[in-house]
Motif scaffolding. Structure first.
Motif, PDB file in Angstrom:
ATOM      1  N   MET A  47       0.646  -1.177  -0.053  1.00 24.53           N
ATOM      2  CA  MET A  47       0.031   0.038  -0.106  1.00 24.53           C
ATOM      3  C   MET A  47       0.678   1.340   0.030  1.00 24.53           C
ATOM      4  N   PRO A  48       1.701   1.305   0.618  1.00 22.20           N
ATOM      5  CA  PRO A  48       2.797   2.652   0.678  1.00 22.20           C
ATOM      6  C   PRO A  48       3.219   3.002  -0.565  1.00 22.20           C
ATOM      7  N   ASP A  49       3.454   1.912  -1.365  1.00 15.79           N
ATOM      8  CA  ASP A  49       4.218   2.174  -2.761  1.00 15.79           C
ATOM      9  C   ASP A  49       3.270   2.591  -3.798  1.00 15.79           C
ATOM     10  N   ILE A  50       1.897   2.475  -3.604  1.00 20.42           N
ATOM     11  CA  ILE A  50       0.814   2.930  -4.450  1.00 20.42           C
ATOM     12  C   ILE A  50       0.517   4.188  -4.518  1.00 20.42           C
ATOM     13  N   SER A  51       0.648   4.865  -5.500  1.00 22.42           N
ATOM     14  CA  SER A  51       0.442   6.212  -5.463  1.00 22.42           C
ATOM     15  C   SER A  51      -1.082   6.630  -6.172  1.00 22.42           C
ATOM     16  N   ALA A  52      -1.540   7.905  -6.139  1.00 23.55           N
ATOM     17  CA  ALA A  52      -2.750   8.096  -6.746  1.00 23.55           C
ATOM     18  C   ALA A  52      -2.690   8.047  -8.175  1.00 23.55           C
ATOM     19  N   LEU A  53      -1.520   8.453  -8.817  1.00 21.21           N
ATOM     20  CA  LEU A  53      -1.326   8.263 -10.210  1.00 21.21           C
ATOM     21  C   LEU A  53      -1.419   6.952 -10.677  1.00 21.21           C
ATOM     22  N   ASP A  54      -0.855   5.855  -9.873  1.00 23.90           N
ATOM     23  CA  ASP A  54      -1.162   4.350 -10.177  1.00 23.90           C
ATOM     24  C   ASP A  54      -2.673   4.150 -10.411  1.00 23.90           C
ATOM     25  N   LEU A  55      -3.443   4.528  -9.450  1.00 21.85           N
ATOM     26  CA  LEU A  55      -4.745   4.299  -9.340  1.00 21.85           C
ATOM     27  C   LEU A  55      -5.384   4.776 -10.480  1.00 21.85           C
ATOM     28  N   GLN A  56      -5.124   6.167 -10.791  1.00 21.05           N
ATOM     29  CA  GLN A  56      -5.762   6.886 -11.898  1.00 21.05           C
ATOM     30  C   GLN A  56      -5.485   6.371 -13.342  1.00 21.05           C
ATOM     31  N   GLN A  57      -4.260   5.540 -13.605  1.00 24.28           N
ATOM     32  CA  GLN A  57      -3.818   5.060 -14.676  1.00 24.28           C
ATOM     33  C   GLN A  57      -4.850   3.669 -14.872  1.00 24.28           C
ATOM     34  N   ILE A  58      -5.341   3.095 -13.791  1.00 22.03           N
ATOM     35  CA  ILE A  58      -6.191   1.899 -14.083  1.00 22.03           C
ATOM     36  C   ILE A  58      -7.633   2.623 -14.396  1.00 22.03           C
ATOM     37  N   LEU A  59      -7.931   3.790 -13.755  1.00 24.97           N
ATOM     38  CA  LEU A  59      -9.186   4.306 -14.190  1.00 24.97           C
ATOM     39  C   LEU A  59      -9.353   5.076 -15.477  1.00 24.97           C
ATOM     40  N   ASP A  60      -8.347   5.061 -16.191  1.00 23.68           N
ATOM     41  CA  ASP A  60      -8.214   5.749 -17.578  1.00 23.68           C
ATOM     42  C   ASP A  60      -8.043   4.853 -18.635  1.00 23.68           C
ATOM     43  N   ARG A  61      -8.059   3.439 -18.055  1.00 24.77           N
ATOM     44  CA  ARG A  61      -7.993   2.267 -19.291  1.00 24.77           C
ATOM     45  C   ARG A  61      -9.262   2.552 -20.124  1.00 24.77           C
ATOM     46  N   GLU A  62      -9.179   2.580 -21.444  1.00 24.31           N
ATOM     47  CA  GLU A  62     -10.150   2.515 -22.431  1.00 24.31           C
ATOM     48  C   GLU A  62     -10.982   1.103 -22.602  1.00 24.31           C
ATOM     49  N   ASP A  63     -10.360  -0.148 -22.169  1.00 18.04           N
ATOM     50  CA  ASP A  63     -10.759  -1.239 -22.658  1.00 18.04           C
ATOM     51  C   ASP A  63     -11.791  -1.901 -21.816  1.00 18.04           C
TER      52      ASP A  63
END
Length: 77
Positions: A47-63
């Motif tokens: 958890m401490p290594d996961i950033s908001a940017l990592d979460l946003q990359q998942i939410l930005d997936r188009e598939d």
């Protein structure tokens, strides 16, 4: 519904507990499980290594469908 644990393997310390639900699952449990599976790029991180940017990359997936993105966002909250 009962919770059971099974031994598994973890890259950090070599052990892991896998929680399995036995019995009938609800619709929300299936949705949460499906959302978790779509976040597989985060599964081997702590958890401490996961950033908001990592979460946003998942939410930005188009598939992924709109409803699946909502389930993933709910999982993140």
């Amino acid at each position: 519904m009962a919770l059971t644990t099974c031994p598994g393997k973890n890259r950090r310390n070599g052990t892991e507990t896998i929680v399995k639900l036995s019995g009938k699952k609800s619709s929300s449990q299936y949705c949460a499980l499906a959302a978790f599976k779509h976040c597989d790029q985060l599964h081997n991180r702590i958890m401490p290594d996961i950033s908001a940017l990592d979460l946003q990359q998942i939410l930005d997936r188009e598939d992924l469908s709109h409803s699946m993105l909502e389930h993933i966002k709910t999982l993140f909250n």
